[in-house]
Scaffold this motif. Structure first.
Motif, short mmCIF file in Angstrom:
data_model
loop_
_atom_site.label_atom_id
_atom_site.label_comp_id
_atom_site.label_asym_id
_atom_site.label_seq_id
_atom_site.Cartn_x
_atom_site.Cartn_y
_atom_site.Cartn_z
N GLU A 73 14.83 -1.19 -12.04
CA GLU A 73 15.61 0.00 -11.70
C GLU A 73 15.37 0.49 -10.29
O GLU A 73 16.12 1.29 -9.77
CB GLU A 73 15.31 1.11 -12.71
N GLY A 74 14.30 0.02 -9.65
CA GLY A 74 14.01 0.42 -8.28
C GLY A 74 13.10 -0.61 -7.65
O GLY A 74 12.49 -1.42 -8.35
N VAL A 75 13.05 -0.61 -6.33
CA VAL A 75 12.18 -1.56 -5.62
C VAL A 75 11.20 -0.78 -4.75
O VAL A 75 11.51 0.33 -4.35
CB VAL A 75 12.99 -2.55 -4.76
N PRO A 76 10.04 -1.33 -4.48
CA PRO A 76 9.57 -2.63 -4.97
C PRO A 76 9.27 -2.57 -6.46
O PRO A 76 8.94 -1.52 -7.00
CB PRO A 76 8.30 -2.87 -4.16
N ALA A 77 9.44 -3.71 -7.11
CA ALA A 77 9.14 -3.80 -8.54
C ALA A 77 8.37 -5.09 -8.79
O ALA A 77 8.59 -6.10 -8.12
CB ALA A 77 10.42 -3.79 -9.35
N LEU A 78 7.46 -5.03 -9.75
CA LEU A 78 6.67 -6.20 -10.13
C LEU A 78 6.81 -6.43 -11.62
O LEU A 78 6.81 -5.49 -12.40
CB LEU A 78 5.19 -5.95 -9.81
N ARG A 79 6.93 -7.70 -11.99
CA ARG A 79 6.92 -8.10 -13.39
C ARG A 79 5.95 -9.27 -13.51
O ARG A 79 6.10 -10.26 -12.79
CB ARG A 79 8.30 -8.53 -13.88
N LEU A 80 5.00 -9.15 -14.41
CA LEU A 80 4.06 -10.23 -14.66
C LEU A 80 4.46 -10.91 -15.96
O LEU A 80 4.49 -10.28 -17.01
CB LEU A 80 2.63 -9.69 -14.75
N PHE A 81 4.81 -12.19 -15.84
CA PHE A 81 5.21 -12.98 -17.00
C PHE A 81 4.07 -13.88 -17.42
O PHE A 81 3.41 -14.49 -16.57
CB PHE A 81 6.41 -13.88 -16.64
N ASN A 82 3.88 -13.98 -18.73
CA ASN A 82 2.94 -14.95 -19.29
C ASN A 82 3.59 -15.49 -20.56
O ASN A 82 3.97 -14.72 -21.44
CB ASN A 82 1.59 -14.30 -19.59
N ASN A 83 3.77 -16.80 -20.62
CA ASN A 83 4.46 -17.43 -21.76
C ASN A 83 5.83 -16.80 -22.00
O ASN A 83 6.18 -16.47 -23.14
CB ASN A 83 3.60 -17.37 -23.02
#
Length: 107
Positions: A73-83
């Motif tokens: 919805e806004g930047v900066p944005a972080l998403r941590l993916f695991n599996n």
């Protein structure tokens, strides 16, 4: 040289969902001031966590599909993916120590 991989919608599936280790996705925009503050920390994480984490950078404007898929919805944005699951997320500017803690809690 930073080990951040720049991707767009076309590479998202392969670089994130088919990765063999956790992936930190950094959503940014060229017009975003806070993104310029966060970028050095992202580069540092990519260089110092490369043994256990892949870091990719995705510019939001040319990649609306990935932005929608990750509910950015806004930047900066972080998403941590695991599996293939989002295990941590953050929107807005973040300091290096906060970022390290977020990653250390999930890696």
């Amino acid at each position: 040289m930073s080990s951040v991989i720049e991707i767009a919608d076309e590479q998202f599936e392969q670089e994130v969902f088919e990765a063999d280790k956790p992936v930190l996705v950094y959503f940014w925009a060229s017009w975003c001031g806070p993104c310029r503050l966060v970028s050095p920390s992202i580069n540092w994480i990519a260089d110092n966590y490369s043994d256990r984490l892949k870091v990719v950078k995705l510019e939001i404007d040319p990649s609306p599909t990935s932005v929608a898929k990750c509910n950015v919805e806004g930047v900066p944005a972080l998403r941590l993916f695991n599996n293939n699951e989002i295990v941590a997320s953050h929107e807005g500017a973040i300091g290096k120590q906060q970022l390290q803690k977020m990653l250390d809690d999930h890696l």
